[in-house]
Design a protein around this motif. Structure first.
Motif, PDB file in Angstrom:
ATOM      1  N   LEU A 107       0.856  -1.181   0.000  1.00 35.38           N
ATOM      2  CA  LEU A 107       0.000   0.000   0.000  1.00 35.38           C
ATOM      3  C   LEU A 107       0.893   1.233   0.000  1.00 35.38           C
ATOM      4  O   LEU A 107       1.937   1.245   0.650  1.00 35.38           O
ATOM      5  CB  LEU A 107      -0.887   0.012   1.249  1.00 35.38           C
ATOM      6  N   ILE A 108       0.469   2.255  -0.736  1.00 37.38           N
ATOM      7  CA  ILE A 108       1.205   3.520  -0.759  1.00 37.38           C
ATOM      8  C   ILE A 108       0.252   4.612  -0.283  1.00 37.38           C
ATOM      9  O   ILE A 108      -0.880   4.701  -0.783  1.00 37.38           O
ATOM     10  CB  ILE A 108       1.688   3.865  -2.191  1.00 37.38           C
ATOM     11  N   ARG A 109       0.682   5.409   0.663  1.00 34.94           N
ATOM     12  CA  ARG A 109      -0.175   6.529   1.091  1.00 34.94           C
ATOM     13  C   ARG A 109      -0.343   7.504  -0.063  1.00 34.94           C
ATOM     14  O   ARG A 109       0.596   7.758  -0.816  1.00 34.94           O
ATOM     15  CB  ARG A 109       0.460   7.253   2.282  1.00 34.94           C
ATOM     16  N   LYS A 110      -1.565   8.070  -0.180  1.00 39.18           N
ATOM     17  CA  LYS A 110      -1.848   8.955  -1.321  1.00 39.18           C
ATOM     18  C   LYS A 110      -0.878  10.127  -1.401  1.00 39.18           C
ATOM     19  O   LYS A 110      -0.509  10.568  -2.484  1.00 39.18           O
ATOM     20  CB  LYS A 110      -3.285   9.468  -1.238  1.00 39.18           C
ATOM     21  N   GLU A 111      -0.423  10.609  -0.237  1.00 41.36           N
ATOM     22  CA  GLU A 111       0.476  11.779  -0.266  1.00 41.36           C
ATOM     23  C   GLU A 111       1.913  11.379  -0.637  1.00 41.36           C
ATOM     24  O   GLU A 111       2.774  12.227  -0.791  1.00 41.36           O
ATOM     25  CB  GLU A 111       0.446  12.540   1.072  1.00 41.36           C
ATOM     26  N   ASN A 112       2.168  10.078  -0.802  1.00 38.62           N
ATOM     27  CA  ASN A 112       3.519   9.585  -1.110  1.00 38.62           C
ATOM     28  C   ASN A 112       3.555   8.926  -2.492  1.00 38.62           C
ATOM     29  O   ASN A 112       4.273   7.963  -2.724  1.00 38.62           O
ATOM     30  CB  ASN A 112       3.952   8.589  -0.035  1.00 38.62           C
ATOM     31  N   ILE A 113       2.768   9.472  -3.418  1.00 42.55           N
ATOM     32  CA  ILE A 113       2.550   8.806  -4.698  1.00 42.55           C
ATOM     33  C   ILE A 113       3.827   8.775  -5.557  1.00 42.55           C
ATOM     34  O   ILE A 113       3.966   7.926  -6.430  1.00 42.55           O
ATOM     35  CB  ILE A 113       1.351   9.461  -5.445  1.00 42.55           C
ATOM     36  N   ASP A 114       4.800   9.657  -5.267  1.00 40.73           N
ATOM     37  CA  ASP A 114       6.062   9.660  -6.030  1.00 40.73           C
ATOM     38  C   ASP A 114       6.743   8.295  -6.001  1.00 40.73           C
ATOM     39  O   ASP A 114       7.401   7.893  -6.957  1.00 40.73           O
ATOM     40  CB  ASP A 114       7.054  10.674  -5.440  1.00 40.73           C
ATOM     41  N   VAL A 115       6.568   7.580  -4.893  1.00 41.21           N
ATOM     42  CA  VAL A 115       7.254   6.304  -4.726  1.00 41.21           C
ATOM     43  C   VAL A 115       6.698   5.245  -5.688  1.00 41.21           C
ATOM     44  O   VAL A 115       7.330   4.211  -5.921  1.00 41.21           O
ATOM     45  CB  VAL A 115       7.159   5.848  -3.248  1.00 41.21           C
ATOM     46  N   GLN A 116       5.556   5.541  -6.296  1.00 43.86           N
ATOM     47  CA  GLN A 116       4.956   4.594  -7.261  1.00 43.86           C
ATOM     48  C   GLN A 116       5.943   4.313  -8.406  1.00 43.86           C
ATOM     49  O   GLN A 116       6.028   3.185  -8.893  1.00 43.86           O
ATOM     50  CB  GLN A 116       3.647   5.183  -7.817  1.00 43.86           C
ATOM     51  N   ASN A 117       6.691   5.324  -8.798  1.00 40.85           N
ATOM     52  CA  ASN A 117       7.667   5.156  -9.881  1.00 40.85           C
ATOM     53  C   ASN A 117       8.727   4.113  -9.512  1.00 40.85           C
ATOM     54  O   ASN A 117       9.134   3.296 -10.353  1.00 40.85           O
ATOM     55  CB  ASN A 117       8.334   6.502 -10.191  1.00 40.85           C
ATOM     56  N   PHE A 118       9.138   4.153  -8.245  1.00 40.92           N
ATOM     57  CA  PHE A 118      10.120   3.171  -7.776  1.00 40.92           C
ATOM     58  C   PHE A 118       9.583   1.751  -7.970  1.00 40.92           C
ATOM     59  O   PHE A 118      10.267   0.873  -8.508  1.00 40.92           O
ATOM     60  CB  PHE A 118      10.466   3.428  -6.298  1.00 40.92           C
ATOM     61  N   TYR A 119       8.334   1.542  -7.531  1.00 38.66           N
ATOM     62  CA  TYR A 119       7.765   0.185  -7.629  1.00 38.66           C
ATOM     63  C   TYR A 119       7.482  -0.211  -9.076  1.00 38.66           C
ATOM     64  O   TYR A 119       7.671  -1.377  -9.449  1.00 38.66           O
ATOM     65  CB  TYR A 119       6.493   0.082  -6.786  1.00 38.66           C
ATOM     66  N   GLU A 120       7.046   0.742  -9.887  1.00 44.07           N
ATOM     67  CA  GLU A 120       6.728   0.396 -11.284  1.00 44.07           C
ATOM     68  C   GLU A 120       7.960  -0.084 -12.034  1.00 44.07           C
ATOM     69  O   GLU A 120       7.884  -1.023 -12.833  1.00 44.07           O
ATOM     70  CB  GLU A 120       6.072   1.596 -11.980  1.00 44.07           C
ATOM     71  N   GLN A 121       9.113   0.534 -11.756  1.00 45.01           N
ATOM     72  CA  GLN A 121      10.306   0.088 -12.481  1.00 45.01           C
ATOM     73  C   GLN A 121      10.756  -1.291 -12.010  1.00 45.01           C
ATOM     74  O   GLN A 121      11.584  -1.931 -12.632  1.00 45.01           O
ATOM     75  CB  GLN A 121      11.428   1.147 -12.461  1.00 45.01           C
ATOM     76  N   LEU A 122      10.153  -1.785 -10.908  1.00 45.19           N
ATOM     77  CA  LEU A 122      10.438  -3.157 -10.452  1.00 45.19           C
ATOM     78  C   LEU A 122       9.341  -4.128 -10.893  1.00 45.19           C
ATOM     79  O   LEU A 122       9.335  -5.284 -10.466  1.00 45.19           O
ATOM     80  CB  LEU A 122      10.556  -3.189  -8.925  1.00 45.19           C
ATOM     81  N   GLY A 123       8.391  -3.643 -11.719  1.00 42.94           N
ATOM     82  CA  GLY A 123       7.366  -4.537 -12.267  1.00 42.94           C
ATOM     83  C   GLY A 123       6.052  -4.545 -11.508  1.00 42.94           C
ATOM     84  O   GLY A 123       5.174  -5.363 -11.797  1.00 42.94           O
ATOM     85  N   TYR A 124       5.890  -3.657 -10.530  1.00 40.74           N
ATOM     86  CA  TYR A 124       4.639  -3.613  -9.755  1.00 40.74           C
ATOM     87  C   TYR A 124       3.622  -2.738 -10.487  1.00 40.74           C
ATOM     88  O   TYR A 124       3.971  -1.684 -11.021  1.00 40.74           O
ATOM     89  CB  TYR A 124       4.897  -3.078  -8.337  1.00 40.74           C
ATOM     90  N   GLU A 125       2.355  -3.217 -10.519  1.00 36.22           N
ATOM     91  CA  GLU A 125       1.296  -2.503 -11.238  1.00 36.22           C
ATOM     92  C   GLU A 125       0.197  -2.087 -10.276  1.00 36.22           C
ATOM     93  O   GLU A 125      -0.084  -2.803  -9.306  1.00 36.22           O
ATOM     94  CB  GLU A 125       0.669  -3.432 -12.293  1.00 36.22           C
ATOM     95  N   GLU A 126      -0.437  -0.957 -10.584  1.00 37.67           N
ATOM     96  CA  GLU A 126      -1.556  -0.500  -9.762  1.00 37.67           C
ATOM     97  C   GLU A 126      -2.723  -1.481  -9.901  1.00 37.67           C
ATOM     98  O   GLU A 126      -3.021  -1.959 -10.996  1.00 37.67           O
ATOM     99  CB  GLU A 126      -1.989   0.898 -10.217  1.00 37.67           C
ATOM    100  N   VAL A 127      -3.363  -1.783  -8.792  1.00 35.31           N
ATOM    101  CA  VAL A 127      -4.485  -2.723  -8.785  1.00 35.31           C
ATOM    102  C   VAL A 127      -5.752  -1.937  -8.453  1.00 35.31           C
ATOM    103  O   VAL A 127      -5.734  -1.052  -7.594  1.00 35.31           O
ATOM    104  CB  VAL A 127      -4.245  -3.827  -7.725  1.00 35.31           C
ATOM    105  N   ASP A 128      -6.863  -2.264  -9.137  1.00 37.00           N
ATOM    106  CA  ASP A 128      -8.096  -1.493  -8.966  1.00 37.00           C
ATOM    107  C   ASP A 128      -8.884  -2.014  -7.760  1.00 37.00           C
ATOM    108  O   ASP A 128      -9.848  -2.774  -7.911  1.00 37.00           O
ATOM    109  CB  ASP A 128      -8.929  -1.604 -10.255  1.00 37.00           C
ATOM    110  N   VAL A 129      -8.435  -1.629  -6.580  1.00 34.72           N
ATOM    111  CA  VAL A 129      -9.130  -2.063  -5.364  1.00 34.72           C
ATOM    112  C   VAL A 129      -9.289  -0.864  -4.424  1.00 34.72           C
ATOM    113  O   VAL A 129      -8.576   0.130  -4.551  1.00 34.72           O
ATOM    114  CB  VAL A 129      -8.358  -3.170  -4.600  1.00 34.72           C
ATOM    115  N   ILE A 130     -10.219  -0.966  -3.520  1.00 30.99           N
ATOM    116  CA  ILE A 130     -10.346   0.026  -2.450  1.00 30.99           C
ATOM    117  C   ILE A 130      -9.856  -0.645  -1.175  1.00 30.99           C
ATOM    118  O   ILE A 130     -10.248  -1.776  -0.874  1.00 30.99           O
ATOM    119  CB  ILE A 130     -11.814   0.476  -2.292  1.00 30.99           C
TER     120      ILE A 130
END
Ligand SMILES: CC(C)(COP(=O)(O)OP(=O)(O)OC[C@H]1O[C@@H](n2cnc3c(N)ncnc32)[C@H](O)[C@@H]1OP(=O)(O)O)[C@@H](O)C(=O)NCCC(=O)NCCS
Length: 139
Positions: A107-130
């Motif tokens: 889980l990534i806190r909404k205010e820390n969305i920059d870190v999404q780039n780190f995970y994406e370059q490792l192959g992690y994808e956003e999942v459509d869940v709440i």
């Protein structure tokens, strides 16, 4: 160079200082209690990176029997952008595969969305869940 090893009790104070430096602590989560609870699981998935006897990074991994989880990924600001977090995630992935864990989530806190780039370059994808949560114990 740095080494990756499992958490030991004497790491506690250095870890809390690192999490505060990395802005990962929150008033409603006691870091000490979070560490005690994790250490009590004795699964060896709470990892730290150490360089020249200084604790420079953490990754609190877990496996609940269905999914693997990443919590408290933190790298000391002085050592960021050197591949330390990548090495920790890849180390955890290998450990989880060996345990038969089919999928790793975080889980990534909404205010820390920059870190999404780190995970994406490792192959992690956003999942459509709440994500829903309910606190069971107030610390
Ligand atoms: C996010 C964090 C763990 C990354 O650690 P790191 O050791 O610097 O990461 P790496 O060096 O392995 O990064 C690998 C790649 O990920 C990407 N990346 C890393 N940090 C990034 C950032 N802040 N913004 C965008 N991309 C980033 C880059 O592509 C980087 O490659 P590059 O340095 O060659 O450009 C670290 O910035 C950190 O501790 N931040 C504060 C705590 C935090 O937010 N933790 C995550 C909670 S979900």
């Amino acid at each position: 160079m740095f080494i990756i090893r499992p958490y030991v009790d004497s790491d506690l104070e250095e870890i809390i200082a690192l999490w505060e430096l990395c802005d990962l602590t929150r008033p409603w989560n006691s870091p000490e209690i979070d560490i005690f609870r994790k250490a009590a699981q004795k699964d060896g998935l709470f990892l730290v990176a150490v360089k020249d006897e200084q604790l420079i990074a953490t990754l609190m991994g877990g496996y609940d029997g269905h999914r693997g989880w990443v919590n408290y990924l933190a790298v000391h600001p002085h050592y960021q952008r050197n591949g330390v977090a990548t090495a920790l995630i890849q180390h955890l992935e290998k450990r989880l595969i060996a345990l038969g864990c089919p999928k790793l989530q975080l889980l990534i806190r909404k205010e820390n969305i920059d870190v999404q780039n780190f995970y994406e370059q490792l192959g992690y994808e956003e999942v459509d869940v709440i994500c829903l949560g309910k606190r069971l114990i107030r610390d």
